[in-house]
Design an enzyme around this catalytic site. Sequence first.
Site, mmCIF file in Angstrom:
data_model
loop_
_atom_site.group_PDB
_atom_site.id
_atom_site.type_symbol
_atom_site.label_atom_id
_atom_site.label_comp_id
_atom_site.label_asym_id
_atom_site.label_seq_id
_atom_site.Cartn_x
_atom_site.Cartn_y
_atom_site.Cartn_z
ATOM 1 N N VAL A 279 0.844 -1.281 -0.196
ATOM 2 C CA VAL A 279 0.115 -0.160 -0.019
ATOM 3 C C VAL A 279 0.722 1.275 -0.080
ATOM 4 O O VAL A 279 0.418 2.242 -0.771
ATOM 5 C CB VAL A 279 -0.990 -0.076 1.178
ATOM 6 C CG1 VAL A 279 -1.767 1.371 1.313
ATOM 7 C CG2 VAL A 279 -1.919 -0.948 1.023
ATOM 8 N N ALA A 280 1.950 1.395 0.883
ATOM 9 C CA ALA A 280 2.905 2.542 0.967
ATOM 10 C C ALA A 280 3.442 2.724 -0.646
ATOM 11 O O ALA A 280 3.782 3.753 -0.878
ATOM 12 C CB ALA A 280 3.867 2.279 1.976
ATOM 13 N N ILE A 282 2.267 2.105 -3.625
ATOM 14 C CA ILE A 282 1.372 2.592 -4.722
ATOM 15 C C ILE A 282 0.676 4.019 -4.298
ATOM 16 O O ILE A 282 -0.078 3.715 -3.239
ATOM 17 C CB ILE A 282 0.324 1.441 -4.815
ATOM 18 C CG1 ILE A 282 0.899 -0.109 -4.942
ATOM 19 C CG2 ILE A 282 -0.855 1.865 -5.804
ATOM 20 C CD1 ILE A 282 -0.055 -1.071 -4.887
ATOM 21 N N GLU A 284 -2.211 5.593 -4.293
ATOM 22 C CA GLU A 284 -3.605 5.263 -5.023
ATOM 23 C C GLU A 284 -4.254 6.570 -5.501
ATOM 24 O O GLU A 284 -5.084 6.334 -6.479
ATOM 25 C CB GLU A 284 -4.408 5.038 -3.605
ATOM 26 C CG GLU A 284 -4.210 3.478 -2.985
ATOM 27 C CD GLU A 284 -3.131 3.669 -2.240
ATOM 28 O OE1 GLU A 284 -2.688 2.473 -1.742
ATOM 29 O OE2 GLU A 284 -2.399 4.750 -2.050
ATOM 30 N N ASP A 326 -1.830 24.441 -42.024
ATOM 31 C CA ASP A 326 -2.374 24.579 -43.344
ATOM 32 C C ASP A 326 -2.011 26.182 -43.451
ATOM 33 O O ASP A 326 -2.007 27.004 -42.535
ATOM 34 C CB ASP A 326 -3.767 24.054 -43.321
ATOM 35 C CG ASP A 326 -4.438 24.465 -44.595
ATOM 36 O OD1 ASP A 326 -3.937 24.129 -45.668
ATOM 37 O OD2 ASP A 326 -5.841 24.961 -44.545
ATOM 38 N N ASP A 613 -8.416 23.387 -41.581
ATOM 39 C CA ASP A 613 -9.837 23.420 -41.202
ATOM 40 C C ASP A 613 -10.508 22.780 -42.481
ATOM 41 O O ASP A 613 -11.630 22.497 -42.142
ATOM 42 C CB ASP A 613 -9.970 25.128 -41.597
ATOM 43 C CG ASP A 613 -9.468 25.647 -42.816
ATOM 44 O OD1 ASP A 613 -8.849 24.848 -43.381
ATOM 45 O OD2 ASP A 613 -9.469 27.018 -43.145
ATOM 46 N N ASP A 617 -7.581 18.171 -44.619
ATOM 47 C CA ASP A 617 -6.774 18.103 -43.406
ATOM 48 C C ASP A 617 -6.925 17.210 -42.422
ATOM 49 O O ASP A 617 -6.008 16.880 -41.654
ATOM 50 C CB ASP A 617 -6.879 19.589 -42.500
ATOM 51 C CG ASP A 617 -6.326 20.714 -43.554
ATOM 52 O OD1 ASP A 617 -5.367 20.617 -44.203
ATOM 53 O OD2 ASP A 617 -6.966 21.918 -43.502
ATOM 54 N N ASN A 707 -1.920 8.513 2.134
ATOM 55 C CA ASN A 707 -1.977 8.633 0.698
ATOM 56 C C ASN A 707 -3.212 9.078 0.011
ATOM 57 O O ASN A 707 -3.275 9.763 -1.026
ATOM 58 C CB ASN A 707 -1.690 6.886 0.198
ATOM 59 C CG ASN A 707 -0.518 6.386 0.299
ATOM 60 O OD1 ASN A 707 0.676 7.192 0.850
ATOM 61 N ND2 ASN A 707 -0.006 5.407 0.078
ATOM 62 N N ASP A 711 -1.836 13.399 1.374
ATOM 63 C CA ASP A 711 -0.991 13.842 0.264
ATOM 64 C C ASP A 711 -1.828 14.259 -0.841
ATOM 65 O O ASP A 711 -1.224 15.081 -1.858
ATOM 66 C CB ASP A 711 -0.436 12.240 -0.365
ATOM 67 C CG ASP A 711 0.740 11.889 0.582
ATOM 68 O OD1 ASP A 711 0.997 12.642 1.627
ATOM 69 O OD2 ASP A 711 1.293 10.775 0.347
#
Length: 888
Positions: A279-280, A282, A284, A326, A613, A617, A707, A711
């Site tokens: 878990v640490a 990743i 999340e 163009d 345009d 194109d 997390n 964070d």
Amino acid sequence: MWFSQSQEEVLKKLDVNPSKGLSSAEAKSRLEKYGQNKLKSKPKKSLIALFFSQLKDMLIYVLLGAALITMIIGEYTDSIIILLVVILNAVIGVVQEYKAGKAIEALQKMTTPKALVRRDGEAKEINSEEIVPGDIVILDAGRFVPADLRLVESANLQIEESALTGESVPTDKDANSVYEDPKTPIGDKSNMAFMSTLTTYGRGEGVVVATAMETEIGKIAKILDEDNDEMTPLQKKLEELGKILGFVAIGICVVIFIIALIQKRDLFEMFLTAISLAVAAIPEGLAAIVAIVLALGVTRMSKINAIVKKLPAVETLGSVNIICSDKTGTLTQNKMTVVKHYTYNKLSDVPAAETSLEASGDTIELVKSLVLCSDATYENGQGTGDPTEIALIILGDKYGLSRNSLNTKHNRVSEKPFDSDRKLMSTLNKEGNGFRVHTKGAIDNLLKISSSALVDGKIVPLTEDMKENYLKITEQMSDSALRVLGVAFKDTDSLIEPDAMETDLTIIGLVGMIDPPRLEVKASIAEAKTAGITPIMITGDHKNTAVAIAKELGIAESIEQSLTGAEIDEISDEEFSKNINNYRVFARVSPEHKVKIVRAFKSHGNIVSMTGDGVNDAPSLKFADIGVAMGITGTDVAKGASDMILTDDNFTTIVHAIEEGRNIYNNIKKSVIFLLSCNLGEVITVFLSILFFWPVPLLPTQILWINLITDTLPAISLGIDPGDKDIMKRKPRNPKDSFFANGAAFNAILGGSLIGILTLLAFYFGLHEHGYSLGSKNIPEDVLTYARTMSFVVLAASQLLYSLSMRSATKSIFKVGLFSNMYLIGAIIAGFILQLGVISIPLLANAFKVHNLSLMDWGIVILFALVPLTVNELFKLVKSLLKGKSEE
């Protein structure tokens, strides 16, 4: 190649008599054989298939793994939060893909609903879907061409083909022409008419040689319908990061179990600890934060007239180093404008606006004749008719000679229409008690039928030297890519027949016109080049015209830097790709050429933007890394195939959007490095405690709280950090660079290591206060809870304060401005309040197994939390001083 065959050969091959057309029975038979005349597309993916395709991403797999882990440890709320993030991302992706699929539908709508054909010897109006090869189609002004035709008859026929060729001026058509060169560009095939182009003048008839997907516009539809699922640089980086994090999480679990076996620890306890470490490892909230930052970037860009259809396109803009643009309507104003006029020995520039300056009598006569010899109208900024003639009416307005006032005073009584063989047009107007012929057209043809010239208000005999002078000025104007038009007159006492108009004329002079560049584009191109971006012009227009505009704008320096579509066809793909960087202008190109050009630039590792345009194109807009369509003049097809739409059709907006894109990427990078620093700190804390047989300082629920909550707020605030003012003074970043390039990896490791060590140190102090050490056995639960609270608060506080240092990798927080990002200040304050709430409110404190701290411990915690910020700022200072010395 129908354009290389005579009318008779084409009619014989298609087995049709042009005077009678196909019979109803034959038309029905051919409809069954060839199918309806409408564009087709591949079967669409179902919504479910689109949804699951969004989940094929390593980072998504990691997030799903995190959801499973949190579910295993009983944190169902966190599992639901993570799953909601995954589902939200997938839903956004589905909506974007669904919208992007509108390009083919827009092409289908462009086919005209009705067409005039000759069948069973009679002219009939039918649905264009019922048209078949061999049908005889009748064209007149205002009608769209319903299929690709080989013209069999034309009378002053002009067709506006800008959607296919990019040319702003209608093309003259000649049914009698035959082109033997198989590589003749579309814009030069005067004996052909193409599906979805517009007849603007004259009349004609043509035999249908291609319908539906076999037409030129059908070929574009095929290109648009091909799969092109290449990932953007950001998507590649996140996928790369996701794989790394996934392998790290798995590796950590394996290492933990090996250590557990060696240390003969309780395996279930180690399983929970391994989950803590996974878990640490990743972050999340990463996917959600990136999506939020991009979405906020999209909102900001909409305020500068750039509508982004696909979120990753925001970031892609930041790494663009080639802008393929163009010409018509993008770099130029898409309207013919007279810029020079010449009467004998007097060459003058036309003023940009109406002028009150005294114009010479010769100039007045020149402008007057041009306005009277025109059929166009121009009122309230809107014009109707041929673009060349509209330009002449506007010229008259600039000199106070309006079309309405001149026509009222000099009523037209007769005319001789323009003819592509004569290249002349004449009108007979009232002039005092008599009449005056006004004739305009090709200067060389005018000189052949003129016997005198107007010089300083007097009519003098036209000498050979004078003719050479007129032709010399014409050549000079042509070399500057101006379209030249001469004008002459003659007075007569009575009405004359049209055939007698164009003889014994008096030449007045000539004018030069061009589709001029947009006023603001030159400065934008200079800014782009300063930022390390190379502008490239790609157009269907003629080479000389394109190069002249490119030189004026600063795109090219010489004609050697240009290439035509025909020249591209003569070069092998390998040679073309090898030498692509030598060219700045590509003229007379087809849609296939545009795609080839984009691919050649991309083969060198460039990130390519394509603007445009027209229908022509659309394929290159799709194949470019980022396609930019014009919102005002752009067709639905171009908009559907693009990643971004400019609501003001302004090239300058592209440069502003690139600046915004660069800042957004930098902000995403800040957020990612910040999150990884925080997660590294957590990993170090837990891993070292296991390695040295210490109690684990953090519980999985505490790590998840930090997390997902503590964070996330600073990470989002970093994602909307104000832009770096010097960003456009630097070269585009190398798209191959990872998130960890240019010292970012060192910053992440330094910050993460400090956070991890200080968290362990706080845990040690918490134990030490109660008479225990890290190696003590049988530590009471309440002592562990207190020590974990200290490490929990230090971890959260150090990360919150460390976010201030992440705003710039080189500038101190005081140079950047401590309060220049109030969102970040607010996020830090909110983070501290939330953290205080968790340890102070009994219900939350029990849930997270934490305890309130003493005043002294709060002082220790804050002191520890300031260390990573202080060390990183000192490191930036040292780095700056060393850089300054090396530059000396």
